[in-house]
Every structure is written in C-alpha cells, then in structure tokens.
Design a protein around this motif. Structure first.
Motif, PDB file in Angstrom:
ATOM      1  N   ILE A   1      11.985  24.205  28.260  1.00  0.00           N
ATOM      2  CA  ILE A   1      13.252  24.079  27.548  1.00  0.00           C
ATOM      3  C   ILE A   1      13.061  23.413  26.198  1.00  0.00           C
ATOM      4  O   ILE A   1      13.674  23.810  25.200  1.00  0.00           O
ATOM      5  CB  ILE A   1      14.267  23.306  28.410  1.00  0.00           C
ATOM      6  CG1 ILE A   1      14.614  24.112  29.668  1.00  0.00           C
ATOM      7  CG2 ILE A   1      15.539  23.011  27.613  1.00  0.00           C
ATOM      8  CD1 ILE A   1      15.461  23.365  30.680  1.00  0.00           C
TER       9      ILE A   1
ATOM     10  N   ASN B   1      14.545  15.425  25.748  1.00  0.00           N
ATOM     11  CA  ASN B   1      14.263  16.428  26.767  1.00  0.00           C
ATOM     12  C   ASN B   1      13.137  16.021  27.707  1.00  0.00           C
ATOM     13  O   ASN B   1      13.019  16.567  28.792  1.00  0.00           O
ATOM     14  CB  ASN B   1      13.906  17.753  26.077  1.00  0.00           C
ATOM     15  CG  ASN B   1      13.380  18.777  27.044  1.00  0.00           C
ATOM     16  OD1 ASN B   1      14.103  19.272  27.908  1.00  0.00           O
ATOM     17  ND2 ASN B   1      12.092  19.101  26.935  1.00  0.00           N
TER      18      ASN B   1
ATOM     19  N   VAL C   1      19.046  15.937  27.708  1.00  0.00           N
ATOM     20  CA  VAL C   1      18.895  17.044  28.650  1.00  0.00           C
ATOM     21  C   VAL C   1      18.895  16.455  30.050  1.00  0.00           C
ATOM     22  O   VAL C   1      17.967  15.746  30.447  1.00  0.00           O
ATOM     23  CB  VAL C   1      17.609  17.849  28.377  1.00  0.00           C
ATOM     24  CG1 VAL C   1      17.469  18.967  29.409  1.00  0.00           C
ATOM     25  CG2 VAL C   1      17.639  18.435  26.966  1.00  0.00           C
TER      26      VAL C   1
ATOM     27  N   TYR D   1      23.500  17.633  28.380  1.00  0.00           N
ATOM     28  CA  TYR D   1      23.523  19.051  28.747  1.00  0.00           C
ATOM     29  C   TYR D   1      22.687  19.290  29.997  1.00  0.00           C
ATOM     30  O   TYR D   1      21.494  18.976  30.039  1.00  0.00           O
ATOM     31  CB  TYR D   1      22.991  19.914  27.601  1.00  0.00           C
ATOM     32  CG  TYR D   1      22.901  21.374  27.963  1.00  0.00           C
ATOM     33  CD1 TYR D   1      24.044  22.094  28.303  1.00  0.00           C
ATOM     34  CD2 TYR D   1      21.673  22.039  27.983  1.00  0.00           C
ATOM     35  CE1 TYR D   1      23.966  23.436  28.654  1.00  0.00           C
ATOM     36  CE2 TYR D   1      21.584  23.380  28.327  1.00  0.00           C
ATOM     37  CZ  TYR D   1      22.737  24.067  28.664  1.00  0.00           C
ATOM     38  OH  TYR D   1      22.664  25.395  29.020  1.00  0.00           O
TER      39      TYR D   1
ATOM     40  N   PRO E   1      21.051  22.090  32.097  1.00  0.00           N
ATOM     41  CA  PRO E   1      20.679  23.464  31.748  1.00  0.00           C
ATOM     42  C   PRO E   1      20.711  24.469  32.883  1.00  0.00           C
ATOM     43  O   PRO E   1      20.439  25.646  32.661  1.00  0.00           O
ATOM     44  CB  PRO E   1      19.249  23.306  31.232  1.00  0.00           C
ATOM     45  CG  PRO E   1      18.722  22.125  31.973  1.00  0.00           C
ATOM     46  CD  PRO E   1      19.891  21.190  32.130  1.00  0.00           C
TER      47      PRO E   1
ATOM     48  N   THR F   1      14.603  30.325  29.786  1.00  0.00           N
ATOM     49  CA  THR F   1      14.811  29.277  28.785  1.00  0.00           C
ATOM     50  C   THR F   1      15.698  29.783  27.652  1.00  0.00           C
ATOM     51  O   THR F   1      16.508  29.030  27.111  1.00  0.00           O
ATOM     52  CB  THR F   1      13.471  28.781  28.220  1.00  0.00           C
ATOM     53  OG1 THR F   1      12.733  29.879  27.684  1.00  0.00           O
ATOM     54  CG2 THR F   1      12.650  28.082  29.288  1.00  0.00           C
TER      55      THR F   1
ATOM     56  N   THR G   1      19.487  29.555  28.773  1.00  0.00           N
ATOM     57  CA  THR G   1      20.083  28.226  28.802  1.00  0.00           C
ATOM     58  C   THR G   1      20.190  27.608  27.409  1.00  0.00           C
ATOM     59  O   THR G   1      21.155  26.914  27.105  1.00  0.00           O
ATOM     60  CB  THR G   1      19.325  27.290  29.760  1.00  0.00           C
ATOM     61  OG1 THR G   1      20.154  26.150  30.036  1.00  0.00           O
ATOM     62  CG2 THR G   1      17.989  26.831  29.197  1.00  0.00           C
TER      63      THR G   1
ATOM     64  N   PHE H   1      23.455  26.387  25.416  1.00  0.00           N
ATOM     65  CA  PHE H   1      23.471  25.052  24.813  1.00  0.00           C
ATOM     66  C   PHE H   1      24.009  25.104  23.383  1.00  0.00           C
ATOM     67  O   PHE H   1      24.876  24.308  22.994  1.00  0.00           O
ATOM     68  CB  PHE H   1      22.053  24.483  24.846  1.00  0.00           C
ATOM     69  CG  PHE H   1      21.788  23.349  23.897  1.00  0.00           C
ATOM     70  CD1 PHE H   1      22.414  22.126  24.054  1.00  0.00           C
ATOM     71  CD2 PHE H   1      20.904  23.508  22.837  1.00  0.00           C
ATOM     72  CE1 PHE H   1      22.167  21.077  23.174  1.00  0.00           C
ATOM     73  CE2 PHE H   1      20.641  22.479  21.963  1.00  0.00           C
ATOM     74  CZ  PHE H   1      21.284  21.249  22.132  1.00  0.00           C
TER      75      PHE H   1
ATOM     76  N   TYR I   1      25.519  24.265  32.288  1.00  0.00           N
ATOM     77  CA  TYR I   1      25.412  25.656  31.835  1.00  0.00           C
ATOM     78  C   TYR I   1      26.565  26.494  32.350  1.00  0.00           C
ATOM     79  O   TYR I   1      27.108  27.349  31.619  1.00  0.00           O
ATOM     80  CB  TYR I   1      24.085  26.252  32.330  1.00  0.00           C
ATOM     81  CG  TYR I   1      23.912  27.726  32.061  1.00  0.00           C
ATOM     82  CD1 TYR I   1      23.304  28.176  30.896  1.00  0.00           C
ATOM     83  CD2 TYR I   1      24.369  28.691  32.991  1.00  0.00           C
ATOM     84  CE1 TYR I   1      23.151  29.533  30.645  1.00  0.00           C
ATOM     85  CE2 TYR I   1      24.217  30.046  32.733  1.00  0.00           C
ATOM     86  CZ  TYR I   1      23.621  30.468  31.571  1.00  0.00           C
ATOM     87  OH  TYR I   1      23.467  31.799  31.334  1.00  0.00           O
TER      88      TYR I   1
END
Length: 260
Positions: free
Chosen positions: A21, A98, A153, A194, A196, A232, A235, A239, A256
């Motif tokens: 990601i 992340n 994330v 977020y 994902p 990826t 998602t 985002f 998501y």
C-alpha cells in the motif's frame, strides 16, 4: 488535476513505502501533485524503496532513506527530513503513516507474556508513527501558511477484535486513538485514519498462513481463494476519492467500504 488537499507545492512523506500500500500511495498520489513537489520515502528495504522511486511521476522530485523506524530517534528522523527538504519551500505537507507489521500470530492474549516482544511491536507500530508525526509537525510548525495533512493507515482491527491478533489489534487501536487526540488538539491539521480493507499484500498472506486461530486463518484462506481481496490500486484509488470528498470529521476512521 490535483485534489484540493494536495494542491500547491507539496512535501509528501510516506513510511513503509518499499512495497504494498505504501508503494501504491507513492505512485498514485505522485501523479496528482503539482510539478516540483517532493516525495520522501522511508522504509527498511533500500532496494524496495529504489523500485518505488522508479515508479513515481517524473514531474516530482523523490528521495528515499533506508531506516529502521522502530529504533530511530526524533533527532535522527528530523535530520533525515532536513537533509531532504527546506520546509519553507512548500505550500503543503502530507505525512502518510503507513509503516506497520502484523506481529506474532501464533499466540493468544493469555500467552503474550514477553515484555520485550510487546515493546518491539509497539516501538514500530505505535511509538514510531507518533514520534515521527511530532517531528514533521514541529519542522513545519513555524510557518502557519503551510497546510498540513496527516494520514494514518489503520485497519478494521483497530475497532474489531480478532483472535490471535492481539498485538496487531491493540497496536492499531492505540495508534488510531493517538491520531484522534492529535486531531482534537490541532484543528488546523486535516487528519484521516484510513482503513484500506483486505488488500492482497504480504501481511494478508501471512495471516492466511500463520494465524493461530483456525477460524480466522480459514476465513482469510477462503477470501484469497475466492479472489475477494482488493488490489493496492483499488484501495489507493478509494483513498484518494475519500480525501477528495472530505465528508468526514478530521481524525475519523474511514473504511474502504464506508458509504460517506
């Protein structure tokens, strides 16, 4: 055309950017940035970072640094950023936290008795994002004209307990609460946590192969066998869509699959 939260000359910092990601965020978002913006990619794998840097838009500058965020100090992190950029040259800063690991999956909570294992997990997954976030905010804090965006994330595991994922669930919950508090304290900073969804990454594969809870492991195996996981690209596109809409309170957890 750049989304509003990424307009202007932007400094984009992404951790865990050597794969998955994190890499996709770098590639996708770099194409939305104004020419002359800059990316700084952080992760342990230098080769992975090089591969990511090769894939980002040629309209922006990119720098990367191999670093173990679980042991890096605030001073070391500050020095890495200062060597890469001059904060006064940007209209906007966006920090994407992340970096993360799933942790030990063979143990249930009653067996998680090793203090060193707890510290090792939280050093990377909770403490390093918090410290790095403070470093970034302090570096750009003197310039009130710089717009600030912070992305954490997160995971559905931050709000939904899953057996044999005690390290991961508790770490994600603690990390997300830190960013909720940060958002309350800093109304001038736009904050998004977020989630994902189930994305085809090394982490998803690890859970399917190694989860101590048989029911959980089987559910992940079935999901992958039926190709129900996300890519990826899927998602990260979602985002960006969520960022563009901004239909959530700063600091909120947005998944998501959420209809906002």
């Amino acid at each position: 055309m750049a989304v509003e939260l990424l307009s202007g000359k932007t400094f984009l910092l992404i951790t865990g950017a050597s794969q998955g990601i994190g890499r996709q965020i770098a590639v996708t978002v770099s194409r939305l940035l104004e020419k002359g913006s800059k990316l700084l990619l952080l992760a342990r794998s230098e080769n992975g970072l090089k591969d990511t840097a090769d894939q980002v838009s040629k309209e922006v500058f990119v720098d990367f640094k191999s670093v173990d965020l679980s042991v890096a100090t605030a001073d070391q992190l500050s020095e890495i950023i200062r060597k890469s950029i001059d904060p006064s040259q940007f209209d906007r800063v966006m920090a994407v936290h992340n970096v993360g690991s799933v942790g030990e999956l063979s143990k249930f909570t009653a067996d998680m008795t090793d203090f060193d294992e707890w510290r090792k997990y939280y050093d990377l997954n909770v403490f390093s994002p918090a410290v790095l976030n403070s470093v970034v905010m302090n570096l750009f804090g003197d310039n009130e004209g710089v717009k600030k965006v912070v992305v954490n994330v997160t995971s559905i595991c931050s709000i939904r307990p899953m057996k044999s994922m005690g390290y991961y669930c508790s770490g994600k919950a603690a990390r997300e609460m830190y960013f909720k508090v940060f958002a309350e304290e800093n109304p001038n900073v736009h904050v998004l946590s977020y989630s994902p969804g189930p994305v085809e990454t090394n982490m998803l594969k690890t859970v399917a192969e190694s989860a101590g809870d048989e029911e959980l492991r089987t559910s992940f195996i079935d999901m992958r066998n039926q190709n129900k996981q996300l890519t990826t690209e899927q998602t990260v596109n979602r985002f960006v869509e969520i960022l563009r809409g901004q239909k959530y309170k700063s600091g909120a957890h947005v998944d998501y699959y959420d209809d906002i």
